[in-house]
Write an enzyme that holds these catalytic residues in place. Structure first.
Site, PDB file in Angstrom:
ATOM      1  N   GLY A  17    -106.621  -3.142  58.517  1.00 43.84           N
ATOM      2  CA  GLY A  17    -107.364  -2.095  57.817  1.00 43.84           C
ATOM      3  C   GLY A  17    -108.481  -1.655  58.761  1.00 43.84           C
ATOM      4  O   GLY A  17    -108.599  -2.171  59.884  1.00 43.84           O
ATOM      5  N   SER A  18    -109.329  -0.750  58.336  1.00 46.46           N
ATOM      6  CA  SER A  18    -110.382  -0.258  59.245  1.00 46.46           C
ATOM      7  C   SER A  18    -111.304  -1.398  59.690  1.00 46.46           C
ATOM      8  O   SER A  18    -111.757  -1.439  60.836  1.00 46.46           O
ATOM      9  CB  SER A  18    -111.208   0.827  58.544  1.00 46.46           C
ATOM     10  OG  SER A  18    -111.644   0.348  57.287  1.00 46.46           O
ATOM     11  N   GLU A  35    -110.555  -4.215  60.634  1.00 50.04           N
ATOM     12  CA  GLU A  35    -109.925  -5.068  61.654  1.00 50.04           C
ATOM     13  C   GLU A  35    -109.737  -4.324  62.969  1.00 50.04           C
ATOM     14  O   GLU A  35    -109.482  -4.917  64.016  1.00 50.04           O
ATOM     15  CB  GLU A  35    -108.561  -5.573  61.164  1.00 50.04           C
ATOM     16  CG  GLU A  35    -108.625  -6.569  59.991  1.00 50.04           C
ATOM     17  CD  GLU A  35    -109.074  -5.904  58.698  1.00 50.04           C
ATOM     18  OE1 GLU A  35    -108.592  -4.794  58.397  1.00 50.04           O
ATOM     19  OE2 GLU A  35    -109.944  -6.467  58.002  1.00 50.04           O
ATOM     20  N   GLU A  76     -99.479  -8.609  52.800  1.00 48.68           N
ATOM     21  CA  GLU A  76    -100.148  -9.808  53.316  1.00 48.68           C
ATOM     22  C   GLU A  76     -99.543 -11.104  52.790  1.00 48.68           C
ATOM     23  O   GLU A  76     -99.687 -12.163  53.417  1.00 48.68           O
ATOM     24  CB  GLU A  76    -101.646  -9.756  52.987  1.00 48.68           C
ATOM     25  CG  GLU A  76    -102.403  -8.688  53.750  1.00 48.68           C
ATOM     26  CD  GLU A  76    -102.359  -7.324  53.049  1.00 48.68           C
ATOM     27  OE1 GLU A  76    -101.604  -7.171  52.056  1.00 48.68           O
ATOM     28  OE2 GLU A  76    -103.098  -6.419  53.498  1.00 48.68           O
ATOM     29  N   HIS A 104    -106.791  -7.963  56.013  1.00 46.08           N
ATOM     30  CA  HIS A 104    -107.744  -6.888  55.729  1.00 46.08           C
ATOM     31  C   HIS A 104    -108.682  -7.265  54.581  1.00 46.08           C
ATOM     32  O   HIS A 104    -108.304  -7.187  53.401  1.00 46.08           O
ATOM     33  CB  HIS A 104    -106.986  -5.597  55.386  1.00 46.08           C
ATOM     34  CG  HIS A 104    -107.895  -4.492  54.961  1.00 46.08           C
ATOM     35  ND1 HIS A 104    -108.969  -4.065  55.735  1.00 46.08           N
ATOM     36  CD2 HIS A 104    -107.931  -3.753  53.826  1.00 46.08           C
ATOM     37  CE1 HIS A 104    -109.607  -3.107  55.096  1.00 46.08           C
ATOM     38  NE2 HIS A 104    -109.005  -2.899  53.935  1.00 46.08           N
ATOM     39  N   HIS A 126     -93.472 -32.512  38.285  1.00 44.79           N
ATOM     40  CA  HIS A 126     -93.356 -31.090  37.907  1.00 44.79           C
ATOM     41  C   HIS A 126     -93.187 -31.005  36.391  1.00 44.79           C
ATOM     42  O   HIS A 126     -94.129 -30.784  35.660  1.00 44.79           O
ATOM     43  CB  HIS A 126     -92.177 -30.475  38.653  1.00 44.79           C
ATOM     44  CG  HIS A 126     -92.058 -28.994  38.450  1.00 44.79           C
ATOM     45  ND1 HIS A 126     -91.294 -28.180  39.254  1.00 44.79           N
ATOM     46  CD2 HIS A 126     -92.609 -28.169  37.551  1.00 44.79           C
ATOM     47  CE1 HIS A 126     -91.372 -26.929  38.843  1.00 44.79           C
ATOM     48  NE2 HIS A 126     -92.172 -26.892  37.819  1.00 44.79           N
ATOM     49  N   GLY A 174     -94.111 -24.384  45.244  1.00 49.32           N
ATOM     50  CA  GLY A 174     -93.180 -23.628  44.414  1.00 49.32           C
ATOM     51  C   GLY A 174     -93.600 -22.196  44.229  1.00 49.32           C
ATOM     52  O   GLY A 174     -93.042 -21.479  43.403  1.00 49.32           O
TER      53      GLY A 174
HETATM   54  C1  TZD Z   1     -95.157 -16.287  42.745  1.00 45.92           C
HETATM   55  C2  TZD Z   1     -94.326 -16.908  41.650  1.00 45.92           C
HETATM   56  N1  TZD Z   1     -94.040 -16.204  40.525  1.00 45.92           N
HETATM   57  C3  TZD Z   1     -93.293 -16.746  39.549  1.00 45.92           C
HETATM   58  C4  TZD Z   1     -92.840 -18.037  39.623  1.00 45.92           C
HETATM   59  C5  TZD Z   1     -92.086 -18.652  38.482  1.00 45.92           C
HETATM   60  N2  TZD Z   1     -90.696 -19.016  38.824  1.00 45.92           N
HETATM   61  C6  TZD Z   1     -89.649 -18.124  38.809  1.00 45.92           C
HETATM   62  C7  TZD Z   1     -89.821 -16.676  38.506  1.00 45.92           C
HETATM   63  C8  TZD Z   1     -88.432 -18.702  39.107  1.00 45.92           C
HETATM   64  C9  TZD Z   1     -87.065 -18.101  39.133  1.00 45.92           C
HETATM   65  C10 TZD Z   1     -86.594 -17.849  40.535  1.00 45.92           C
HETATM   66  O1  TZD Z   1     -85.318 -17.256  40.415  1.00 45.92           O
HETATM   67  P1  TZD Z   1     -84.376 -17.119  41.675  1.00 45.92           P
HETATM   68  O2  TZD Z   1     -83.394 -16.067  41.333  1.00 45.92           O
HETATM   69  O3  TZD Z   1     -85.143 -16.938  42.892  1.00 45.92           O
HETATM   70  O4  TZD Z   1     -83.652 -18.510  41.804  1.00 45.92           O
HETATM   71  P2  TZD Z   1     -82.705 -19.247  40.764  1.00 45.92           P
HETATM   72  O5  TZD Z   1     -81.930 -18.212  40.006  1.00 45.92           O
HETATM   73  O6  TZD Z   1     -81.821 -20.099  41.638  1.00 45.92           O
HETATM   74  O7  TZD Z   1     -83.584 -20.069  39.886  1.00 45.92           O
HETATM   75  S1  TZD Z   1     -88.688 -20.373  39.415  1.00 45.92           S
HETATM   76  C11 TZD Z   1     -90.361 -20.291  39.126  1.00 45.92           C
HETATM   77  O8  TZD Z   1     -91.170 -21.273  39.187  1.00 45.92           O
HETATM   78  C12 TZD Z   1     -93.196 -18.765  40.809  1.00 45.92           C
HETATM   79  N3  TZD Z   1     -92.819 -20.071  40.960  1.00 45.92           N
HETATM   80  N4  TZD Z   1     -93.908 -18.184  41.783  1.00 45.92           N
END
Ligand code: TZD
Ligand code: CA
Length: 528
Positions: free
Chosen positions: A25-26, A28, A47, A70, A281, A401
């Site tokens: 951005g400006s 940087e 980003e 930025h 988890h 995750g």
């Molecule tokens: C940034 C972000 N947003 C939402 C989620 C929630 N989330 C989501 C939305 C998942 C589904 C991913 O689906 P995919 O199609 O990538 O894979 P699968 O169909 O194999 O589960 S797993 C999970 O924890 C996350 N982990 N991170």
């Protein structure tokens, strides 16, 4: 006399940080205007992708990476990716452009208000230097903090009028500084641990990402062989620390309290190395340890050691500890474990490609030293059952995750590792969070292969809804996305396939192309 910009570039060069991942951005531009010819700038269009590419690059090269974002908006966009980097202990030196020093308080446009606080708690350290003359030393401090254990991302906000200021002559001392840790087990600590392992009736090893990050995989194998002990990978793994076809390998522990305890029943000594205790988890309360079991935790992260809910911990170098333990325990006290059974026949499907079949086909087609960057959250079980991961640095997964890591990190890992084929295994949900990295792969001719597993839904959430009993909720399906059209729009060749044979054909074509490629595979929904 050098200015702050020249002194900073000299410092970055001294640390081998001549690749800049960024989106400008400006604020940087004055910094980037001074970029020397021996540096390269890797532009990402968002980003989040910039940070994840830098993370994949850093983890794949086993070193640090430099990022330029930025102001507050760019930093904010990168925060999702930072949730992973802070837990994968990725040494990222992140800089962000700040408004002119005298105007920050007025909160003029593009002022990064309270910049030092913005990225916390997702960085190990952050600062905005008190004056221009302290910018080179602050960035030097950031580099050393990022690389000292436990490694992690750091953040420095720099007002853009600082770069042209004169740098103090003392900055020359920064160019030759080295900070290393001597954190190894003392002779007494080692002896106590060896005695515990030798006396144990049925020890078990639980290994985590730090073993792979510190190139200690072979030391872990030597220790497992000397002990005749089974080996589990700690839950929610972001890396693969142990060869999955080794006779000791028993799989990945479930990310649930009682599930782990049930898996470790019968072991009287649990040695955890290079992983938090534990990255649970799904919340399934239970006993933290099996009856009669003692847990000892080896980690370089005092935070991991302190927050664990059970066991004793030793904070030090994981590779040094595993190597010296392997040399010191009494070998042959337990029977040699039998070889693993053959990999089970993959399940197939009539309509689409079953994930197990896809991974079985990859096992037979991909190079032995392929690097897998995975972000297809419902297919982890299928992956670990079908793919043979036997080398260091062969597997990466978002450490928290946080989706949006996989596709960009695969691009970054391929940039770091031109001699190994990097294969992204990305869900059709996850792909959208970091999709702009396809443009970067095309622009810089980065020959990564992105395999998109298209099951039309957020598969992991469907599974989780059964665990939580939440039933059918809105926002679970992602139908109708054409990744071949999207990839083509970003300049990447893409193929859509529905059968295993077509996948193999498309994959072999991509392998030989020397260009980035996307293969969209219609897959079955399976459980994680
Ligand atoms: C940034 C972000 N947003 C939402 C989620 C929630 N989330 C989501 C939305 C998942 C589904 C991913 O689906 P995919 O199609 O990538 O894979 P699968 O169909 O194999 O589960 S797993 C999970 O924890 C996350 N982990 N991170
Ligand atoms: Ca999906």
């Amino acid at each position: 006399m050098a200015d702050v910009s020249e002194a900073t570039y000299d410092l970055l060069r001294a640390h081998g940080l001549t690749t800049i991942f960024g989106n400008p951005g400006s604020n940087e531009l004055p910094f980037l205007a001074g970029m020397p010819d021996d540096f390269r700038y890797i532009l990402g269009l968002h980003e989040g992708a910039v940070l994840a590419m830098a993370d994949g690059y850093a983890q794949a090269r086993g070193g640090a990476a430099f990022v330029n974002l930025h102001a507050a908006a760019g930093t904010g966009n990168a925060m999702g990716a930072l949730t992973n980097s802070v837990y994968s202990h990725s040494p990222l030196i992140i800089t962000a452009g700040q408004q002119v020093r005298s105007t920050i308080g007025q909160e003029v446009m593009l002022a990064n208000v309270d910049a030092q606080s913005l990225p916390k708690p997702l960085v190990k350290w952050s600062c905005e230097p008190a004056c221009a003359q302290d910018v080179p030393r602050s960035i030097s401090q950031a580099i050393h903090i990022a690389n000292l254990p436990a490694k992690g991302p750091v953040y420095v906000s720099v007002p853009y009028d600082d770069w042209a200021q004169e740098a103090p002559a003392e900055t020359k001392h920064l160019l030759t500084r080295a900070t290393t840790t001597a954190g190894s087990l003392s002779a007494d600590q080692l002896a106590t641990l060896v005695d515990a392992l030798d006396r144990a009736e049925n020890p078990v090893l639980v290994l985590g990402p730090e073993v792979d990050a510190e190139y200690a995989n072979d030391d872990a194998v030597r220790l497992a062989d000397a002990l005749g002990a089974p080996v589990w990978i700690a839950p929610s793994p972001s890396r693969c620390p142990f060869p999955t076809r080794h006779r000791s390998f028993r799989g990945v522990l479930p990310a649930a309290v009682q599930g782990i305890t049930d898996a470790l029943v019968g072991h009287d000594l649990i040695l955890v190395a290079g992983a938090p205790v534990f990255r649970y988890h799904q919340f399934v309360p239970g006993e933290y340890l099996p009856d009669g079991a003692r847990l000892i935790h080896l980690t370089s992260d005092p935070g991991e050691a302190a927050r664990a809910p059970m066991g004793d911990a030793l904070v030090g170098g994981v590779r040094d500890a595993l190597s010296r333990l392997a040399d010191s325990v009494t070998p042959g006290r337990r029977p040699v474990l039998p070889p693993l059974p053959d990999i089970p026949q993959a399940r197939t499907s009539s309509e689409r490609v079953h994930p197990e079949e896809l991974f079985e086909l990859l096992r037979g087609t991909a190079p032995d030293d392929a690097v897998y960057v995975k972000e297809s959250t419902s297919t982890t079980g299928a992956f670990w059952s079908q793919v043979d991961v036997s080398r260091q640095g062969s597997y990466f997964f978002p450490a928290s995750g946080g989706l949006g890591f996989g596709l960009p990190a695969a691009v970054g890992a391929q940039l770091a590792n031109p001699d190994r084929q990097v294969i992204g295994l990305i869900g059709d949900g996850s792909a959208n969070y970091g999709i702009t990295a396809l443009w970067t792969a095309a622009q810089y001719d980065i020959p990564v292969i992105i395999v998109i597993l298209k099951n039309g839904t957020y598969g992991a959430l469907r599974w989780f809804s059964t665990v939580l009993g939440s039933g059918e909720t809105p926002g679970m399906d992602v139908p109708g996305i054409d990744f071949t059209a999207i990839a083509a729009g970003y300049g990447v060749t893409a193929t859509a396939v529905r059968t295993g044979d077509d996948f193999v054909r498309a994959f072999k074509t991509a392998l030989g192309s020397g260009k980035p490629a996307v293969i969209e595979v219609e897959t079955d929904l399976t459980e994680p």
